[in-house]
Design an enzyme around this catalytic site. Structure first.
Site, PDB file in Angstrom:
ATOM      1  N   CYS A 165      34.008  41.716  23.334  1.00  0.00           N
ATOM      2  CA  CYS A 165      32.357  41.652  23.418  1.00  0.00           C
ATOM      3  C   CYS A 165      31.276  42.510  22.253  1.00  0.00           C
ATOM      4  O   CYS A 165      30.254  41.913  22.484  1.00  0.00           O
ATOM      5  CB  CYS A 165      31.672  41.034  24.891  1.00  0.00           C
ATOM      6  SG  CYS A 165      32.971  39.944  25.846  1.00  0.00           S
ATOM      7  N   HIS A 179      23.166  44.523  27.509  1.00  0.00           N
ATOM      8  CA  HIS A 179      24.482  43.874  27.973  1.00  0.00           C
ATOM      9  C   HIS A 179      24.499  43.511  29.086  1.00  0.00           C
ATOM     10  O   HIS A 179      24.549  41.989  28.974  1.00  0.00           O
ATOM     11  CB  HIS A 179      25.643  44.701  28.288  1.00  0.00           C
ATOM     12  CG  HIS A 179      27.166  43.914  27.886  1.00  0.00           C
ATOM     13  ND1 HIS A 179      27.448  42.728  27.024  1.00  0.00           N
ATOM     14  CD2 HIS A 179      28.178  44.301  28.607  1.00  0.00           C
ATOM     15  CE1 HIS A 179      28.719  43.035  26.766  1.00  0.00           C
ATOM     16  NE2 HIS A 179      29.484  42.960  27.959  1.00  0.00           N
ATOM     17  N   GLU A 237      25.637  50.741  33.199  1.00  0.00           N
ATOM     18  CA  GLU A 237      25.105  50.676  32.438  1.00  0.00           C
ATOM     19  C   GLU A 237      23.645  50.979  32.595  1.00  0.00           C
ATOM     20  O   GLU A 237      22.774  51.971  31.974  1.00  0.00           O
ATOM     21  CB  GLU A 237      24.373  48.600  32.096  1.00  0.00           C
ATOM     22  CG  GLU A 237      23.178  49.072  30.366  1.00  0.00           C
ATOM     23  CD  GLU A 237      23.813  47.837  29.858  1.00  0.00           C
ATOM     24  OE1 GLU A 237      23.671  47.400  28.667  1.00  0.00           O
ATOM     25  OE2 GLU A 237      23.966  46.430  30.112  1.00  0.00           O
ATOM     26  N   LYS A 268      21.325  37.484  28.937  1.00  0.00           N
ATOM     27  CA  LYS A 268      22.281  36.696  29.489  1.00  0.00           C
ATOM     28  C   LYS A 268      21.800  35.618  30.702  1.00  0.00           C
ATOM     29  O   LYS A 268      22.979  34.270  31.018  1.00  0.00           O
ATOM     30  CB  LYS A 268      23.671  37.226  28.790  1.00  0.00           C
ATOM     31  CG  LYS A 268      24.371  38.251  28.390  1.00  0.00           C
ATOM     32  CD  LYS A 268      24.754  39.158  28.851  1.00  0.00           C
ATOM     33  CE  LYS A 268      26.125  39.275  27.769  1.00  0.00           C
ATOM     34  NZ  LYS A 268      24.940  40.321  26.535  1.00  0.00           N
ATOM     35  N   HIS A 317      27.076  33.849  28.808  1.00  0.00           N
ATOM     36  CA  HIS A 317      27.992  35.297  27.591  1.00  0.00           C
ATOM     37  C   HIS A 317      28.336  34.545  26.397  1.00  0.00           C
ATOM     38  O   HIS A 317      29.890  33.905  26.932  1.00  0.00           O
ATOM     39  CB  HIS A 317      28.383  36.147  28.900  1.00  0.00           C
ATOM     40  CG  HIS A 317      29.121  36.794  27.927  1.00  0.00           C
ATOM     41  ND1 HIS A 317      29.031  37.340  26.416  1.00  0.00           N
ATOM     42  CD2 HIS A 317      29.634  38.075  28.931  1.00  0.00           C
ATOM     43  CE1 HIS A 317      29.549  38.906  26.165  1.00  0.00           C
ATOM     44  NE2 HIS A 317      30.139  38.923  28.013  1.00  0.00           N
ATOM     45  N   PHE A 333      36.153  44.324  26.502  1.00  0.00           N
ATOM     46  CA  PHE A 333      36.617  44.435  26.956  1.00  0.00           C
ATOM     47  C   PHE A 333      37.796  45.469  26.264  1.00  0.00           C
ATOM     48  O   PHE A 333      38.021  45.274  25.165  1.00  0.00           O
ATOM     49  CB  PHE A 333      37.700  43.120  27.118  1.00  0.00           C
ATOM     50  CG  PHE A 333      37.591  42.994  28.607  1.00  0.00           C
ATOM     51  CD1 PHE A 333      36.477  42.765  29.210  1.00  0.00           C
ATOM     52  CD2 PHE A 333      38.139  41.094  28.993  1.00  0.00           C
ATOM     53  CE1 PHE A 333      36.193  42.388  30.173  1.00  0.00           C
ATOM     54  CE2 PHE A 333      37.700  39.887  30.119  1.00  0.00           C
ATOM     55  CZ  PHE A 333      36.774  40.291  30.672  1.00  0.00           C
TER      56      PHE A 333
END
Length: 418
Positions: free
Chosen positions: A166, A306, A317, A338, A343, A404
């Protein structure tokens, strides 16, 4: 050596909130949700039956039929967004532009998953006889969108793909940024595209319990920072940026939208899918982007986080942000777009960078929608820009993306000053 300045001269997109920049910004700034029941395939047997799909897209309106046959949807989305960005930039309006000095760095976290599914279905249904399309591999591989872009426009500069889950399209922006400021090219088409809302994409993320299963309240299922969040909502689409060396853009009279002043990268080195719960990787990547940009944290006005709406990720975060910015963490605006777009996986960084640039352009911070209940693990002093967009002067905007494998990226944009 003295590093060259890098400016943004064009942006383009196709995503669940709009098939162009104008529609995207209108819906984003008004807090519209892009979530709906999945229409691209029968999802009735899946535990999650909703997603943020691109709407009203007919490839034939943008591309030649022969081109379409040779492209997976992720490449189609790429070309649509790039066409808008190039037109907005005026990059090709002058025949004197040297295409040898224009490159393409295009990202996709997954690539042609539609194509892989289709070919495997045909293989099985055909009795396992090896009758594969000659376009199978060229349609599927993640780098092919960059190839299509360069071939369509004749760009002969550096050309490749970045893949870091991502964080992929933010890595594409950072690579293009570095090539330009080192004098390796005059301009780049940079960004990313993804088209993984399909049986394999939905099923794979569902089996990991990474995505929301809130079918009863699907319209508001993307809930970053909310106590009732239960995972991200899948999205798809593309975001394209034209990054250009400042003097090159100035010489041709380009309309400069913003300046890209820093890029940061780090690794969590922690877990395959889960972030460092103490925000270590997030802290490090934001410290690095600030150092690269040569500014102090208190100068940052807005962070497009994010913020995927995963239980651990959102908190980690914010911990990282507080460790980097101290008390200023509660003075700047934070939002997760998002909550509206879903996403976009490998395309998320490019789209969210565009959102940050538009926040600078309009001095308006897009909201985090769908927040219903405060998470006791999140400090209430954070301004998460809940429910409605907030007006403020935005001189510096940051965009974070994490992937990831522990891949972390952060880019920092500045209001342009000649």
């Amino acid at each position: 050596m003295e590093l060259k300045r890098v400016v943004v001269t064009g942006i383009g997109t196709i995503n669940p909130l709009g098939n162009n920049i104008s529609d995207f910004w209108e819906n984003l700034s008004n807090g519209k949700s892009g979530i709906d029941w999945i229409k691209g395939f029968d999802a009735s047997e899946f535990k999650t039956r909703f997603a943020c799909e691109v709407k009203d897209f007919d490839a034939k309106e943008y591309l030649d039929r022969k081109e379409i046959r040779k492209m997976d949807r992720f490449s189609q989305y790429a070309l649509v967004s790039v066409a808008e960005a190039i037109e907005a930039s005026g990059l090709l309006s002058n025949d004197s532009v040297d295409k040898d000095e224009i490159g393409v760095i295009w990202a996709s976290g997954i690539g042609g998953l539609d194509t892989l599914i289709s070919e495997m279905k045909s293989y099985v249904e055909g009795g396992f006889k090896p009758r594969f399309s000659p376009f199978f591999i060229p349609k599927m591989i993640s780098d092919i969108a960059a190839g299509h872009i360069s071939m369509k426009y004749g760009f002969r500069g550096p050309n490749f793909a970045t893949v870091s889950a991502c964080a992929s399209s933010s890595n594409a922006l950072i690579d293009a940024f570095n090539y330009i400021r080192l004098g390796k090219a005059n301009a780049f088409v940079a960004g990313g595209s993804e088209a993984a809302v399909n049986e394999a994409g939905l099923g794979g993320f569902s089996s990991m319990q990474a995505i929301s299963r809130n079918n009863d309240e699907y319209k508001s299922a993307s809930r970053p920072f909310c106590a009732t969040r239960d995972g991200f909502v899948m999205g798809e689409g593309a975001g394209a940026l034209i990054l250009e060396e400042y003097e090159h853009a100035k010489k041709r009279g380009a309309n400069i939208i913003a300046e890209l002043i820093g890029g940061g990268m780090s690794a969590d080195a922690h877990h395959v899918t889960a972030p460092d719960p103490n925000g270590g990787g997030a802290r490090l990547v934001m410290e690095r982007v600030l150092k690269d940009a040569g500014i102090d944290g208190h100068q940052v006005d807005y962070i497009n986080v994010h913020g995927t709406a995963t239980p651990i990720g959102d908190v980690a975060e914010l911990i990282g942000i507080q460790r980097v910015f101290g008390e200023h963490a509660f003075e700047l605006n934070i939002s997760s777009t998002k909550s509206m777009t879903g996403h976009l996986l490998g395309a998320a960084g490019a789209l969210e960078s565009i959102a940050a640039i538009l926040a600078i352009k309009h001095n308006l911070v897009p909201p985090t929608i769908n927040h219903q209940e405060w998470d006791e693990n999140i400090d209430k002093r954070f301004n998460l820009t809940l429910h409605k967009a907030q007006e403020r002067k935005v001189n510096y905007a940051m965009s974070n993306t994490f992937g990831f494998g522990g891949h972390n990226t952060s880019v920092l944009f500045k209001a342009f000053e000649g």
